[in-house]
Write a protein that holds these residues in place. Structure first.
Motif, PDB file in Angstrom:
ATOM      1  N   TRP A   1     -21.551  33.895  48.458  1.00 37.41           N
ATOM      2  CA  TRP A   1     -20.808  35.053  47.966  1.00 37.41           C
ATOM      3  C   TRP A   1     -21.334  35.529  46.615  1.00 37.41           C
ATOM      4  O   TRP A   1     -21.917  34.760  45.861  1.00 37.41           O
ATOM      5  CB  TRP A   1     -19.347  34.654  47.814  1.00 37.41           C
ATOM      6  N   TYR A   2     -21.112  36.802  46.319  1.00 38.54           N
ATOM      7  CA  TYR A   2     -21.384  37.346  44.979  1.00 38.54           C
ATOM      8  C   TYR A   2     -20.126  37.190  44.114  1.00 38.54           C
ATOM      9  O   TYR A   2     -19.015  37.479  44.578  1.00 38.54           O
ATOM     10  CB  TYR A   2     -21.713  38.835  45.043  1.00 38.54           C
ATOM     11  N   THR A   3     -20.293  36.797  42.847  1.00 40.61           N
ATOM     12  CA  THR A   3     -19.132  36.808  41.956  1.00 40.61           C
ATOM     13  C   THR A   3     -18.604  38.231  41.778  1.00 40.61           C
ATOM     14  O   THR A   3     -17.415  38.427  41.525  1.00 40.61           O
ATOM     15  CB  THR A   3     -19.466  36.216  40.572  1.00 40.61           C
ATOM     16  N   GLU A   4     -19.477  39.227  41.974  1.00 43.22           N
ATOM     17  CA  GLU A   4     -19.029  40.623  41.869  1.00 43.22           C
ATOM     18  C   GLU A   4     -17.997  40.974  42.938  1.00 43.22           C
ATOM     19  O   GLU A   4     -17.248  41.951  42.767  1.00 43.22           O
ATOM     20  CB  GLU A   4     -20.229  41.571  41.967  1.00 43.22           C
ATOM     21  N   ASN A   5     -17.939  40.209  44.031  1.00 39.45           N
ATOM     22  CA  ASN A   5     -16.877  40.433  45.013  1.00 39.45           C
ATOM     23  C   ASN A   5     -15.510  40.254  44.374  1.00 39.45           C
ATOM     24  O   ASN A   5     -14.519  40.840  44.820  1.00 39.45           O
ATOM     25  CB  ASN A   5     -17.016  39.458  46.184  1.00 39.45           C
ATOM     26  N   TYR A   6     -15.458  39.413  43.342  1.00 36.93           N
ATOM     27  CA  TYR A   6     -14.207  39.165  42.628  1.00 36.93           C
ATOM     28  C   TYR A   6     -14.126  39.974  41.334  1.00 36.93           C
ATOM     29  O   TYR A   6     -13.130  40.653  41.084  1.00 36.93           O
ATOM     30  CB  TYR A   6     -14.076  37.673  42.318  1.00 36.93           C
TER      31      TYR A   6
ATOM     32  N   SER B   1     -19.519  28.898  46.602  1.00 39.98           N
ATOM     33  CA  SER B   1     -20.719  28.820  45.757  1.00 39.98           C
ATOM     34  C   SER B   1     -21.159  30.205  45.291  1.00 39.98           C
ATOM     35  O   SER B   1     -22.345  30.554  45.349  1.00 39.98           O
ATOM     36  CB  SER B   1     -21.853  28.132  46.524  1.00 39.98           C
ATOM     37  N   ALA B   2     -20.211  30.995  44.825  1.00 45.12           N
ATOM     38  CA  ALA B   2     -20.516  32.369  44.423  1.00 45.12           C
ATOM     39  C   ALA B   2     -21.251  32.394  43.087  1.00 45.12           C
ATOM     40  O   ALA B   2     -20.916  31.650  42.166  1.00 45.12           O
ATOM     41  CB  ALA B   2     -19.231  33.185  44.314  1.00 45.12           C
ATOM     42  N   THR B   3     -22.248  33.267  42.989  1.00 43.29           N
ATOM     43  CA  THR B   3     -22.901  33.549  41.721  1.00 43.29           C
ATOM     44  C   THR B   3     -23.273  35.028  41.693  1.00 43.29           C
ATOM     45  O   THR B   3     -22.953  35.774  42.620  1.00 43.29           O
ATOM     46  CB  THR B   3     -24.123  32.637  41.500  1.00 43.29           C
TER      47      THR B   3
ATOM     48  N   VAL C   1     -36.051  27.632  54.477  1.00 42.88           N
ATOM     49  CA  VAL C   1     -34.664  28.065  54.617  1.00 42.88           C
ATOM     50  C   VAL C   1     -33.952  27.654  53.337  1.00 42.88           C
ATOM     51  O   VAL C   1     -33.770  26.467  53.072  1.00 42.88           O
ATOM     52  CB  VAL C   1     -33.969  27.424  55.828  1.00 42.88           C
ATOM     53  N   TYR C   2     -33.586  28.646  52.521  1.00 45.56           N
ATOM     54  CA  TYR C   2     -32.949  28.381  51.240  1.00 45.56           C
ATOM     55  C   TYR C   2     -31.455  28.688  51.326  1.00 45.56           C
ATOM     56  O   TYR C   2     -31.068  29.803  51.675  1.00 45.56           O
ATOM     57  CB  TYR C   2     -33.584  29.220  50.136  1.00 45.56           C
ATOM     58  N   GLU C   3     -30.645  27.681  51.020  1.00 48.99           N
ATOM     59  CA  GLU C   3     -29.196  27.867  50.939  1.00 48.99           C
ATOM     60  C   GLU C   3     -28.878  28.164  49.477  1.00 48.99           C
ATOM     61  O   GLU C   3     -28.874  27.273  48.623  1.00 48.99           O
ATOM     62  CB  GLU C   3     -28.460  26.617  51.423  1.00 48.99           C
ATOM     63  N   LEU C   4     -28.644  29.433  49.175  1.00 50.70           N
ATOM     64  CA  LEU C   4     -28.579  29.888  47.792  1.00 50.70           C
ATOM     65  C   LEU C   4     -27.142  30.097  47.320  1.00 50.70           C
ATOM     66  O   LEU C   4     -26.328  30.714  48.015  1.00 50.70           O
ATOM     67  CB  LEU C   4     -29.361  31.198  47.647  1.00 50.70           C
ATOM     68  N   GLY C   5     -26.855  29.608  46.141  1.00 47.27           N
ATOM     69  CA  GLY C   5     -25.524  29.775  45.567  1.00 47.27           C
ATOM     70  C   GLY C   5     -25.455  29.153  44.196  1.00 47.27           C
ATOM     71  O   GLY C   5     -26.455  28.682  43.635  1.00 47.27           O
ATOM     72  N   ALA C   6     -24.272  29.136  43.632  1.00 50.51           N
ATOM     73  CA  ALA C   6     -24.057  28.666  42.271  1.00 50.51           C
ATOM     74  C   ALA C   6     -24.235  27.160  42.155  1.00 50.51           C
ATOM     75  O   ALA C   6     -23.945  26.414  43.092  1.00 50.51           O
ATOM     76  CB  ALA C   6     -22.656  29.053  41.802  1.00 50.51           C
ATOM     77  N   ASP C   7     -24.676  26.725  40.988  1.00 53.79           N
ATOM     78  CA  ASP C   7     -24.718  25.295  40.698  1.00 53.79           C
ATOM     79  C   ASP C   7     -23.315  24.701  40.670  1.00 53.79           C
ATOM     80  O   ASP C   7     -23.121  23.547  41.053  1.00 53.79           O
ATOM     81  CB  ASP C   7     -25.379  25.049  39.338  1.00 53.79           C
ATOM     82  N   GLU C   8     -22.349  25.503  40.190  1.00 55.14           N
ATOM     83  CA  GLU C   8     -20.974  25.020  40.036  1.00 55.14           C
ATOM     84  C   GLU C   8     -20.034  25.887  40.866  1.00 55.14           C
ATOM     85  O   GLU C   8     -19.597  26.954  40.432  1.00 55.14           O
ATOM     86  CB  GLU C   8     -20.557  25.062  38.561  1.00 55.14           C
ATOM     87  N   PRO C   9     -19.701  25.485  42.086  1.00 57.08           N
ATOM     88  CA  PRO C   9     -18.761  26.264  42.905  1.00 57.08           C
ATOM     89  C   PRO C   9     -17.359  26.201  42.314  1.00 57.08           C
ATOM     90  O   PRO C   9     -17.062  25.346  41.474  1.00 57.08           O
ATOM     91  CB  PRO C   9     -18.823  25.572  44.263  1.00 57.08           C
TER      92      PRO C   9
ATOM     93  N   GLY D   1     -14.866  25.469  53.713  1.00 54.02           N
ATOM     94  CA  GLY D   1     -16.156  25.048  53.169  1.00 54.02           C
ATOM     95  C   GLY D   1     -17.358  25.775  53.722  1.00 54.02           C
ATOM     96  O   GLY D   1     -18.503  25.329  53.541  1.00 54.02           O
ATOM     97  N   ARG D   2     -17.151  26.917  54.373  1.00 58.94           N
ATOM     98  CA  ARG D   2     -18.262  27.618  55.020  1.00 58.94           C
ATOM     99  C   ARG D   2     -19.170  28.362  54.048  1.00 58.94           C
ATOM    100  O   ARG D   2     -20.286  28.737  54.420  1.00 58.94           O
ATOM    101  CB  ARG D   2     -17.741  28.604  56.064  1.00 58.94           C
ATOM    102  N   LEU D   3     -18.705  28.635  52.840  1.00 60.98           N
ATOM    103  CA  LEU D   3     -19.537  29.321  51.842  1.00 60.98           C
ATOM    104  C   LEU D   3     -19.851  28.414  50.663  1.00 60.98           C
ATOM    105  O   LEU D   3     -20.124  28.867  49.560  1.00 60.98           O
ATOM    106  CB  LEU D   3     -18.859  30.612  51.385  1.00 60.98           C
ATOM    107  N   LEU D   4     -19.834  27.121  50.931  1.00 67.77           N
ATOM    108  CA  LEU D   4     -20.213  26.103  49.954  1.00 67.77           C
ATOM    109  C   LEU D   4     -21.605  25.610  50.325  1.00 67.77           C
ATOM    110  O   LEU D   4     -21.799  25.014  51.390  1.00 67.77           O
ATOM    111  CB  LEU D   4     -19.204  24.957  49.998  1.00 67.77           C
TER     112      LEU D   4
END
Length: 284
Positions: free
Chosen positions: A141-146, A169-171, A193-201, A256-259
């Motif tokens: 997810w994008y943090t901009e969604n929030y 894991s939004a960033t 295959v890169y699973e991309l997201g924040a270091d700190e969910p 946990g699907r977006l972690l």
């Protein structure tokens, strides 16, 4: 080397172009594609070639991809229409003998029950069947969604969702764009295959607490059942179908699907991902 970025008028695509140029890639090596190329006149003024590339217009894609070595394929934004659009892009890339394609997908697209993931899963399959060398950039997810809803959040003093205590894991879009620029411009990513997201969910309750701390206002998290959240979104003016997809995404966060469970993003860009507090401060 010709590097092509699709959907360059969009938030993500434009940031990727900016990161390419900031990293030292020559403007003469960058091509920005868009449905409305006239909106990219400022990039043209900086020496970036601008081409018409409309996912619904096969002829425009065939012309746009001529001579392209590496392609960043930013997924379309029209949920429900993406499979024919994406097939057009992939087929045109194959006809143009593009040497490498990086596609912006979603977290664990091949192993998730998120409604939003279905078109991404199908697109990944189309890429596999095409024979094109490619990498999958599976963005969370994008943090901009929030943070894009901060004015409403502060007005009502509440973050409303259906994610329970699930972590996401939004960033920031900028983080995802930085990673995409690295993969597009650099060697050795074929088949990755890169699973991309924040270091700190974070949980949505933690997001609400961060907004409260940074803003100095009282903000709490209001958790609803999935169907009630969908009804809430419809009441806020969203179409029923889109509201159902967003509510299901919150259900996915709960499960946990977006972690991501990886540090793929920070490893690619060589720095930590943006903190939640910094993302909130930047949006206020």
């Amino acid at each position: 080397m010709t590097l092509f970025v699709t959907a360059a008028t969009g938030h993500l695509g434009r940031l990727v172009v900016d990161h390419l140029l900031a990293s030292g890639v020559s403007a003469s090596e960058v091509v920005a594609g868009a449905r409305r190329p006239e909106a990219l006149s400022d990039l043209a003024d900086r020496g970036v070639e601008v081409r018409h590339a409309d996912y619904d217009d096969v002829a425009s894609l065939d012309a746009a991809f001529t001579g392209v070595d590496r392609l960043l394929f930013v997924s379309g934004s029209e949920v429900g229409s993406r499979i024919p659009q994406h097939r057009n892009v992939i087929d045109a890339a194959r006809r143009a003998a593009v040497g490498f394609v990086a596609y912006t997908s979603i977290t664990r697209a091949d192993d998730t029950d998120l409604l939003m993931a279905d078109e991404h899963r199908q697109t990944e399959q189309l890429l596999a069947e095409s024979g094109l060398p490619h990498a999958l950039l599976r963005n969370s997810w994008y943090t901009e969604n929030y943070t894009g809803q901060l004015a409403t959040t502060l007005e009502h003093g509440a973050v409303v969702g259906a994610a329970g205590e699930g972590r996401v894991s939004a960033t920031t879009r900028d983080d995802y764009a930085a990673a995409a620029a690295v993969v597009l411009a650099g060697p050795g990513h074929e088949g990755a295959v890169y699973e991309l997201g924040a270091d700190e969910p974070f949980t949505l309750a933690e997001y609400a607490a961060t907004v409260a701390r940074v803003s100095g206002r009282e903000v709490t998290y209001r958790d609803l059942p999935t169907d009630e959240y969908a009804a809430f979104l419809v009441g806020a003016g969203l179409p029923e179908g889109y509201a159902a997809v967003l509510a299901d995404s919150d259900r996915g966060i709960r499960d946990g699907r977006l972690l991501t469970g990886t540090h793929d993003l920070s490893r690619l860009v060589g720095r930590p991902t943006a903190s939640l507090e910094d993302a909130v401060r930047a949006a206020l």
